[in-house]
Write a protein that holds these residues in place. Sequence first.
Motif, short mmCIF file in Angstrom:
data_model
loop_
_atom_site.label_atom_id
_atom_site.label_comp_id
_atom_site.label_asym_id
_atom_site.label_seq_id
_atom_site.Cartn_x
_atom_site.Cartn_y
_atom_site.Cartn_z
N ILE A 74 0.67 -1.24 -0.09
CA ILE A 74 0.12 0.04 0.01
C ILE A 74 0.73 1.45 0.03
CG2 ILE A 74 -1.93 1.22 1.21
CD1 ILE A 74 -2.80 -1.21 2.48
N VAL A 75 0.79 2.02 -1.07
CA VAL A 75 1.36 3.34 -1.07
C VAL A 75 1.02 4.37 -0.46
CG1 VAL A 75 2.61 4.80 -2.93
CG2 VAL A 75 2.50 2.44 -3.35
N PHE A 76 -0.46 4.46 -0.47
CA PHE A 76 -0.97 5.47 0.16
C PHE A 76 -2.58 4.95 0.65
CE2 PHE A 76 -4.51 8.97 -0.13
CZ PHE A 76 -3.89 9.81 0.75
N GLU A 77 -2.95 5.34 1.77
CA GLU A 77 -4.45 5.06 2.13
C GLU A 77 -4.85 6.08 3.29
OE1 GLU A 77 -6.59 0.87 3.62
OE2 GLU A 77 -4.38 1.05 4.32
N ASP A 78 -5.98 6.25 3.27
CA ASP A 78 -6.57 6.76 4.57
C ASP A 78 -8.29 6.24 4.40
OD1 ASP A 78 -8.38 8.08 2.05
OD2 ASP A 78 -7.34 10.19 2.23
N GLU A 79 -9.27 7.15 4.90
CA GLU A 79 -10.56 6.30 5.12
C GLU A 79 -11.39 6.27 3.86
OE1 GLU A 79 -11.07 10.40 6.87
OE2 GLU A 79 -9.39 8.98 6.44
N HIS A 80 -10.83 7.22 2.87
CA HIS A 80 -11.40 7.28 1.50
C HIS A 80 -10.98 6.40 0.29
CE1 HIS A 80 -13.48 10.71 3.17
NE2 HIS A 80 -12.22 11.29 3.66
N LEU A 81 -9.59 6.15 0.35
CA LEU A 81 -9.15 5.46 -0.89
C LEU A 81 -7.61 4.82 -0.47
CD1 LEU A 81 -6.70 7.21 -2.24
CD2 LEU A 81 -8.51 8.59 -2.88
N ALA A 82 -7.40 3.85 -1.24
CA ALA A 82 -6.07 3.17 -1.17
C ALA A 82 -5.44 3.17 -2.58
CB ALA A 82 -5.96 2.00 -0.38
N VAL A 83 -3.94 3.25 -2.69
CA VAL A 83 -3.53 3.07 -3.85
C VAL A 83 -2.40 1.87 -3.59
CG1 VAL A 83 -1.66 4.00 -5.48
CG2 VAL A 83 -3.32 5.46 -4.50
N LEU A 105 -5.11 -3.33 -14.17
CA LEU A 105 -3.90 -3.54 -14.66
C LEU A 105 -3.72 -5.24 -15.16
CD1 LEU A 105 -1.09 -1.86 -12.40
CD2 LEU A 105 -1.94 -1.14 -14.39
N ASP A 106 -2.98 -5.27 -16.34
CA ASP A 106 -2.91 -6.87 -16.70
C ASP A 106 -2.42 -7.50 -15.53
OD1 ASP A 106 -4.13 -6.23 -19.09
OD2 ASP A 106 -2.37 -5.82 -20.00
N LYS A 107 -2.42 -8.95 -15.46
CA LYS A 107 -1.68 -9.61 -14.44
C LYS A 107 -0.42 -9.63 -14.63
CE LYS A 107 -0.86 -14.57 -13.73
NZ LYS A 107 -1.14 -16.13 -14.26
N ASP A 108 0.28 -9.56 -15.74
CA ASP A 108 1.86 -9.18 -15.72
C ASP A 108 2.15 -7.80 -16.02
OD1 ASP A 108 2.20 -12.24 -15.37
OD2 ASP A 108 1.99 -12.71 -17.28
N THR A 109 1.49 -7.09 -15.69
CA THR A 109 1.94 -5.46 -15.58
C THR A 109 2.15 -5.16 -14.13
OG1 THR A 109 0.84 -5.00 -17.54
CG2 THR A 109 1.38 -3.20 -16.28
N SER A 110 2.96 -4.73 -13.61
CA SER A 110 3.30 -4.05 -12.27
C SER A 110 2.75 -2.66 -12.27
CB SER A 110 4.69 -4.41 -11.81
OG SER A 110 5.41 -3.68 -12.85
N GLY A 111 2.52 -2.41 -11.06
CA GLY A 111 2.44 -0.74 -10.52
C GLY A 111 1.37 -0.36 -9.80
N LEU A 112 1.09 1.18 -10.08
CA LEU A 112 0.04 1.70 -9.22
C LEU A 112 -1.59 1.43 -9.81
CD1 LEU A 112 1.92 4.73 -8.68
CD2 LEU A 112 1.82 3.08 -7.04
N MET A 113 -2.31 1.16 -8.70
CA MET A 113 -3.82 0.92 -8.66
C MET A 113 -4.51 1.64 -7.94
SD MET A 113 -4.49 -2.81 -9.98
CE MET A 113 -6.29 -2.31 -10.02
N LEU A 114 -5.51 2.33 -8.07
CA LEU A 114 -6.38 3.01 -7.56
C LEU A 114 -7.65 2.27 -6.85
CD1 LEU A 114 -6.79 6.09 -6.11
CD2 LEU A 114 -7.80 6.77 -8.39
N VAL A 115 -7.90 2.40 -5.73
CA VAL A 115 -8.95 1.74 -5.07
C VAL A 115 -9.86 2.83 -4.02
CG1 VAL A 115 -9.79 -0.26 -3.66
CG2 VAL A 115 -7.91 -0.41 -5.15
N GLY A 116 -11.25 2.74 -4.58
CA GLY A 116 -11.96 3.68 -3.35
C GLY A 116 -12.40 2.64 -2.33
#
Length: 335
Positions: free
Chosen positions: A109-118, A161-172
Amino acid sequence: MDAEYRAGGLTDPEDEAGELSPAEAAERRSADVDAAGHGERLDRWLTGLAPEFSRNHLQSLIERGCVLLDGRALLKPAHKLRAGQHVEIELQPTDESRAFRAEAMPLDIVFEDEHLAVINKPVGLVVHPAPGNWSGTLMNGLLAHHAAAATLPRAGIVHRLDKDTSGLMLVGKTLEAVTSLSRQIAAREVHREYLALVWGRVEEEMVIERAMRRDPVSRVKMAIAPANLGKPARTDVFPLGVGDVQGRPVSAVHCVLHTGRTHQIRVHLTHMGHPLVADALYGGVPALGLARQALHAARLSFTHPATGEAVVLEAELPADLAAAWAEIGASGLPA
């Protein structure tokens, strides 16, 4: 872009622990074959006994030995029945019905608060449950990570992101955040930047603006399409350096997405004669020790749905890409 999935129902503590809830316990049903069923295929006849299940699922239960005919297991869905025979079936839940269950897993987890996570997604992690991957996905991990995920569309995942692509994803993490972030993505206000290694010499900036659609020949691929038959797609590509690999040039590039079509960067660069290194689906030959397409979601920029502040996050190259990048001797993500 994706099929719509909705997570829900994980309110029982046993579900959170990964145990089967009472609702998932197998049910047994039985009946005798009447005159109307004489000569009927077993799988077709079972659709009358268990109409809430698909014929494909019933066939899989037959093949798994979950159906007994006069006390003996049958393995052939096409078996012809005779009047008076007794059929018993153990109605196990479908793989799909088990997909939306919490599974504890480590999340970067790169960033997280009560609203979202990356999340910094590793290579090999599937984002959504789908045939062949009904468990062990990022969605399963999010359902274990926070309780509210069970009430949100796709557990709060707003892009993939595709299975074999790495990196950042945004989640509410709330419905309000999911709605806001989804609207930002639709309005192209979420900025996604990638690092990639491609075959060939890329020494000038490129703006690739070509419509895309599902490949009419191979359903697992996407393809360039005439504007009137596909969805618009634009990728900006910036050169970061060129190296020599096995006597062939390999370029490091920085890609900025303006749209988010499935496989967009992979298809656009392949169309320009620069397939990604080790991208087997689109003809990218392996090199530099890479066993997956050389693509990493390195930077993510968006407006925080609650505070209105600009958020800019970055994820360093994972070990496999970092080693390949060093061999090329290319520069990193620009400021």
